[in-house]
Design a protein around this motif. Sequence first.
Motif, PDB file in Angstrom:
ATOM      1  N   ALA A  86       1.549 -20.815   2.737  1.00 54.81           N
ATOM      2  CA  ALA A  86       1.441 -22.262   2.954  1.00 54.81           C
ATOM      3  C   ALA A  86       2.644 -22.806   3.712  1.00 54.81           C
ATOM      4  N   ASN A  87       3.748 -22.069   3.681  1.00 57.84           N
ATOM      5  CA  ASN A  87       4.964 -22.479   4.381  1.00 57.84           C
ATOM      6  C   ASN A  87       5.169 -21.721   5.692  1.00 57.84           C
ATOM      7  N   GLY A  88       4.120 -21.088   6.198  1.00 63.78           N
ATOM      8  CA  GLY A  88       4.154 -20.471   7.516  1.00 63.78           C
ATOM      9  C   GLY A  88       4.571 -19.016   7.582  1.00 63.78           C
ATOM     10  N   PHE A  89       4.734 -18.358   6.436  1.00 68.03           N
ATOM     11  CA  PHE A  89       5.073 -16.942   6.449  1.00 68.03           C
ATOM     12  C   PHE A  89       3.804 -16.148   6.726  1.00 68.03           C
ATOM     13  N   GLU A  90       3.906 -15.170   7.629  1.00 67.99           N
ATOM     14  CA  GLU A  90       2.704 -14.514   8.132  1.00 67.99           C
ATOM     15  C   GLU A  90       2.379 -13.173   7.484  1.00 67.99           C
ATOM     16  N   CYS A  91       3.378 -12.390   7.127  1.00 68.96           N
ATOM     17  CA  CYS A  91       3.127 -11.055   6.568  1.00 68.96           C
ATOM     18  C   CYS A  91       3.618 -11.018   5.126  1.00 68.96           C
ATOM     19  N   VAL A  92       2.736 -11.415   4.226  1.00 69.58           N
ATOM     20  CA  VAL A  92       3.068 -11.511   2.811  1.00 69.58           C
ATOM     21  C   VAL A  92       2.046 -10.692   2.030  1.00 69.58           C
ATOM     22  N   VAL A  93       2.530  -9.796   1.181  1.00 66.47           N
ATOM     23  CA  VAL A  93       1.649  -8.888   0.441  1.00 66.47           C
ATOM     24  C   VAL A  93       1.943  -8.984  -1.050  1.00 66.47           C
ATOM     25  N   ASN A  94       0.885  -9.090  -1.838  1.00 65.59           N
ATOM     26  CA  ASN A  94       1.000  -9.066  -3.294  1.00 65.59           C
ATOM     27  C   ASN A  94       1.041  -7.608  -3.726  1.00 65.59           C
ATOM     28  N   GLY A  95       2.219  -7.181  -4.208  1.00 62.79           N
ATOM     29  CA  GLY A  95       2.369  -5.804  -4.680  1.00 62.79           C
ATOM     30  C   GLY A  95       1.855  -5.584  -6.083  1.00 62.79           C
ATOM     31  N   GLY A  96       1.407  -6.637  -6.751  1.00 61.95           N
ATOM     32  CA  GLY A  96       0.898  -6.498  -8.107  1.00 61.95           C
ATOM     33  C   GLY A  96       2.020  -6.466  -9.119  1.00 61.95           C
ATOM     34  N   SER A  97       1.911  -5.526 -10.052  1.00 65.41           N
ATOM     35  CA  SER A  97       2.915  -5.435 -11.117  1.00 65.41           C
ATOM     36  C   SER A  97       3.986  -4.406 -10.782  1.00 65.41           C
ATOM     37  N   LEU A  98       5.116  -4.552 -11.423  1.00 63.23           N
ATOM     38  CA  LEU A  98       6.186  -3.573 -11.292  1.00 63.23           C
ATOM     39  C   LEU A  98       5.668  -2.197 -11.699  1.00 63.23           C
ATOM     40  N   THR A  99       4.919  -2.131 -12.777  1.00 68.02           N
ATOM     41  CA  THR A  99       4.378  -0.859 -13.263  1.00 68.02           C
ATOM     42  C   THR A  99       3.498  -0.197 -12.214  1.00 68.02           C
ATOM     43  N   ASP A 100       2.628  -0.976 -11.587  1.00 71.29           N
ATOM     44  CA  ASP A 100       1.752  -0.411 -10.552  1.00 71.29           C
ATOM     45  C   ASP A 100       2.568   0.118  -9.378  1.00 71.29           C
ATOM     46  N   LEU A 101       3.558  -0.640  -8.939  1.00 68.17           N
ATOM     47  CA  LEU A 101       4.384  -0.183  -7.820  1.00 68.17           C
ATOM     48  C   LEU A 101       5.137   1.102  -8.175  1.00 68.17           C
ATOM     49  N   LEU A 102       5.649   1.174  -9.389  1.00 68.82           N
ATOM     50  CA  LEU A 102       6.360   2.382  -9.805  1.00 68.82           C
ATOM     51  C   LEU A 102       5.432   3.596  -9.836  1.00 68.82           C
ATOM     52  N   CYS A 103       4.172   3.378 -10.197  1.00 65.22           N
ATOM     53  CA  CYS A 103       3.205   4.482 -10.232  1.00 65.22           C
ATOM     54  C   CYS A 103       2.953   5.046  -8.837  1.00 65.22           C
ATOM     55  N   TYR A 104       3.029   4.208  -7.831  1.00 58.66           N
ATOM     56  CA  TYR A 104       2.751   4.629  -6.461  1.00 58.66           C
ATOM     57  C   TYR A 104       4.013   4.955  -5.664  1.00 58.66           C
ATOM     58  N   GLN A 105       5.176   4.833  -6.289  1.00 60.05           N
ATOM     59  CA  GLN A 105       6.429   5.076  -5.573  1.00 60.05           C
ATOM     60  C   GLN A 105       6.441   6.500  -5.039  1.00 60.05           C
ATOM     61  N   PRO A 106       6.674   6.656  -3.735  1.00 65.94           N
ATOM     62  CA  PRO A 106       6.686   8.008  -3.178  1.00 65.94           C
ATOM     63  C   PRO A 106       7.883   8.800  -3.686  1.00 65.94           C
ATOM     64  N   THR A 107       7.677  10.081  -3.838  1.00 67.83           N
ATOM     65  CA  THR A 107       8.780  10.949  -4.248  1.00 67.83           C
ATOM     66  C   THR A 107       9.575  11.323  -3.005  1.00 67.83           C
ATOM     67  N   PRO A 108      10.882  11.268  -3.094  1.00 67.08           N
ATOM     68  CA  PRO A 108      11.694  11.608  -1.923  1.00 67.08           C
ATOM     69  C   PRO A 108      11.514  13.066  -1.536  1.00 67.08           C
ATOM     70  N   THR A 109      11.478  13.326  -0.252  1.00 67.02           N
ATOM     71  CA  THR A 109      11.401  14.707   0.222  1.00 67.02           C
ATOM     72  C   THR A 109      12.802  15.271   0.292  1.00 67.02           C
ATOM     73  N   PRO A 110      12.979  16.510  -0.142  1.00 66.32           N
ATOM     74  CA  PRO A 110      14.327  17.081  -0.125  1.00 66.32           C
ATOM     75  C   PRO A 110      14.833  17.256   1.310  1.00 66.32           C
ATOM     76  N   ALA A 111      16.099  17.034   1.485  1.00 68.89           N
ATOM     77  CA  ALA A 111      16.716  17.174   2.813  1.00 68.89           C
ATOM     78  C   ALA A 111      16.774  18.650   3.179  1.00 68.89           C
ATOM     79  N   LYS A 112      16.520  18.928   4.435  1.00 72.62           N
ATOM     80  CA  LYS A 112      16.584  20.312   4.920  1.00 72.62           C
ATOM     81  C   LYS A 112      18.026  20.683   5.235  1.00 72.62           C
ATOM     82  N   ALA A 113      18.380  21.889   4.877  1.00 73.37           N
ATOM     83  CA  ALA A 113      19.757  22.342   5.116  1.00 73.37           C
ATOM     84  C   ALA A 113      19.964  22.784   6.549  1.00 73.37           C
TER      85      ALA A 113
END
Length: 113
Positions: A86-113
């Motif tokens: 309503a205040n002119g922001f164009e790219c706004v996304v409802n991430g839902g709950s903290l719990t839901d976001l944590l469930c989908y959090q990507p696991t970091p890939t290990p750095a290659k040596a």
Amino acid sequence: MFQSLLAKLSGSSSGEKCWQLIEQGAQVLDVRSAEEFASGHLPQAINVPLPTLEQWLQQVENKQHPFVLYCGAGIRAQKGCDMLRANGFECVVNGGSLTDLLCYQPTPTPAKA
């Protein structure tokens, strides 16, 4: 499970989409109370409780910057998204709950040596 159902009813986006946006530099807003935020939050999130959101967004200059909002179940995040749009922001996304976001959090890939 109840929170996931509430998030779906509140119009939240998929966890994968939210994390893609976050990894691409979206600003993460936790619209829960300061007490809820203190009990646990995403490390990249800033706490802007819903009652103070309208005042906070007056300080934001770039309305094209993407934002991902979350709360306890997704309902306050949806209200926050509606407020931003309503205040002119164009790219706004409802991430839902903290719990839901944590469930989908990507696991970091290990750095290659």
